[in-house]
Motif scaffolding. Structure first.
Motif, PDB file in Angstrom:
ATOM      1  N   GLY A  27       0.695  -1.266   0.139  1.00 61.41           N
ATOM      2  CA  GLY A  27      -0.074   0.056   0.118  1.00 61.41           C
ATOM      3  C   GLY A  27       0.792   1.330  -0.076  1.00 61.41           C
ATOM      4  N   ALA A  28       2.214   1.232   0.099  1.00 60.79           N
ATOM      5  CA  ALA A  28       2.929   2.359  -0.005  1.00 60.79           C
ATOM      6  C   ALA A  28       2.993   2.863  -1.460  1.00 60.79           C
ATOM      7  CB  ALA A  28       4.257   2.019   0.417  1.00 60.79           C
ATOM      8  N   THR A  29       3.072   4.229  -1.378  1.00 60.56           N
ATOM      9  CA  THR A  29       2.921   4.807  -2.883  1.00 60.56           C
ATOM     10  C   THR A  29       4.412   4.599  -3.444  1.00 60.56           C
ATOM     11  OG1 THR A  29       3.590   7.033  -1.734  1.00 60.56           O
ATOM     12  CG2 THR A  29       1.295   6.642  -2.319  1.00 60.56           C
ATOM     13  N   PRO A  30       4.616   4.312  -4.472  1.00 52.68           N
ATOM     14  CA  PRO A  30       5.835   4.279  -5.369  1.00 52.68           C
ATOM     15  C   PRO A  30       6.428   5.613  -5.396  1.00 52.68           C
ATOM     16  CG  PRO A  30       3.995   4.090  -6.795  1.00 52.68           C
ATOM     17  CD  PRO A  30       3.462   4.175  -5.445  1.00 52.68           C
ATOM     18  N   ALA A  31       7.861   5.665  -5.141  1.00 54.92           N
ATOM     19  CA  ALA A  31       8.769   6.727  -5.303  1.00 54.92           C
ATOM     20  C   ALA A  31       8.896   7.132  -6.810  1.00 54.92           C
ATOM     21  CB  ALA A  31       9.970   6.745  -4.499  1.00 54.92           C
ATOM     22  N   ALA A  32       8.949   8.494  -7.076  1.00 58.72           N
ATOM     23  CA  ALA A  32       9.112   8.815  -8.423  1.00 58.72           C
ATOM     24  C   ALA A  32      10.550   8.129  -8.756  1.00 58.72           C
ATOM     25  CB  ALA A  32       9.124  10.386  -8.624  1.00 58.72           C
ATOM     26  N   PRO A  33      10.725   7.692 -10.154  1.00 59.11           N
ATOM     27  CA  PRO A  33      11.965   7.269 -10.555  1.00 59.11           C
ATOM     28  C   PRO A  33      13.024   8.315 -10.755  1.00 59.11           C
ATOM     29  CG  PRO A  33      10.372   7.225 -12.306  1.00 59.11           C
ATOM     30  CD  PRO A  33       9.650   7.551 -10.833  1.00 59.11           C
ATOM     31  N   GLN A  34      14.166   8.007 -10.390  1.00 59.79           N
ATOM     32  CA  GLN A  34      15.181   8.914 -10.869  1.00 59.79           C
ATOM     33  C   GLN A  34      15.695   8.749 -12.043  1.00 59.79           C
ATOM     34  OE1 GLN A  34      18.412   7.711  -7.833  1.00 59.79           O
ATOM     35  NE2 GLN A  34      17.744   9.162  -6.513  1.00 59.79           N
ATOM     36  N   THR A  35      16.183  10.219 -12.574  1.00 62.86           N
ATOM     37  CA  THR A  35      16.752  10.084 -13.876  1.00 62.86           C
ATOM     38  C   THR A  35      18.037   9.702 -13.871  1.00 62.86           C
ATOM     39  OG1 THR A  35      17.977  12.191 -13.349  1.00 62.86           O
ATOM     40  CG2 THR A  35      15.609  12.460 -14.218  1.00 62.86           C
ATOM     41  N   PRO A  36      18.574   8.998 -15.148  1.00 63.60           N
ATOM     42  CA  PRO A  36      19.682   8.270 -15.092  1.00 63.60           C
ATOM     43  C   PRO A  36      21.044   9.063 -14.441  1.00 63.60           C
ATOM     44  CG  PRO A  36      18.627   8.065 -17.133  1.00 63.60           C
ATOM     45  CD  PRO A  36      17.702   8.930 -16.410  1.00 63.60           C
ATOM     46  N   GLN A  37      20.884  10.236 -14.835  1.00 68.42           N
ATOM     47  CA  GLN A  37      22.133  11.394 -14.211  1.00 68.42           C
ATOM     48  C   GLN A  37      21.922  11.468 -12.779  1.00 68.42           C
ATOM     49  OE1 GLN A  37      22.056  15.078 -16.038  1.00 68.42           O
ATOM     50  NE2 GLN A  37      23.956  15.620 -15.348  1.00 68.42           N
ATOM     51  N   ALA A  38      20.903  11.260 -12.245  1.00 69.94           N
ATOM     52  CA  ALA A  38      20.639  11.455 -10.747  1.00 69.94           C
ATOM     53  C   ALA A  38      21.075  10.147 -10.195  1.00 69.94           C
ATOM     54  CB  ALA A  38      19.351  12.062 -10.287  1.00 69.94           C
ATOM     55  N   SER A  39      20.987   8.976 -10.917  1.00 68.13           N
ATOM     56  CA  SER A  39      21.090   7.655 -10.127  1.00 68.13           C
ATOM     57  C   SER A  39      22.584   7.309 -10.502  1.00 68.13           C
ATOM     58  CB  SER A  39      20.252   6.673 -10.575  1.00 68.13           C
ATOM     59  OG  SER A  39      20.223   6.526 -12.017  1.00 68.13           O
ATOM     60  N   ALA A  40      23.355   8.025 -11.229  1.00 62.75           N
ATOM     61  CA  ALA A  40      24.912   7.696 -11.671  1.00 62.75           C
ATOM     62  C   ALA A  40      25.539   7.792 -10.424  1.00 62.75           C
ATOM     63  CB  ALA A  40      25.299   8.525 -12.623  1.00 62.75           C
TER      64      ALA A  40
END
Length: 81
Positions: A27-40
């Protein structure tokens, strides 16, 4: 003979129900996916250049056949060539 089929049907349905509930996330709301640049892990942007050193000729010019300079080679290997 009805009970083995019933038990198998219950086992399959409970396994499917467990899989579906595990995928819901509780039931948790999914987090917004990170951009590839932010997750590098590191930032590699910028200007990349080749380092020119004493070995530049080995990268720029293909050596002639039989030229084994700067290659460690044994006497036995020279006999094969």
């Amino acid at each position: 003979m009805r009970y083995p089929r019933l038990i198998a049907a219950l086992a399959v349905s409970s396994a499917l129900a467990a899989t579906v509930s595990a995928q819901r996330g509780g039931g948790a709301t999914p987090a917004a996916p990170q951009t590839p640049q932010a997750s590098a892990p590191i930032d590699l942007t910028g200007y990349w250049v080749a380092v020119v050193n004493e070995d530049w000729r080995f990268r720029m010019v293909t050596p002639a056949k039989g030229d084994y300079g700067a290659v460690p080679i044994t006497k036995e290997a020279l006999q094969i060539v």
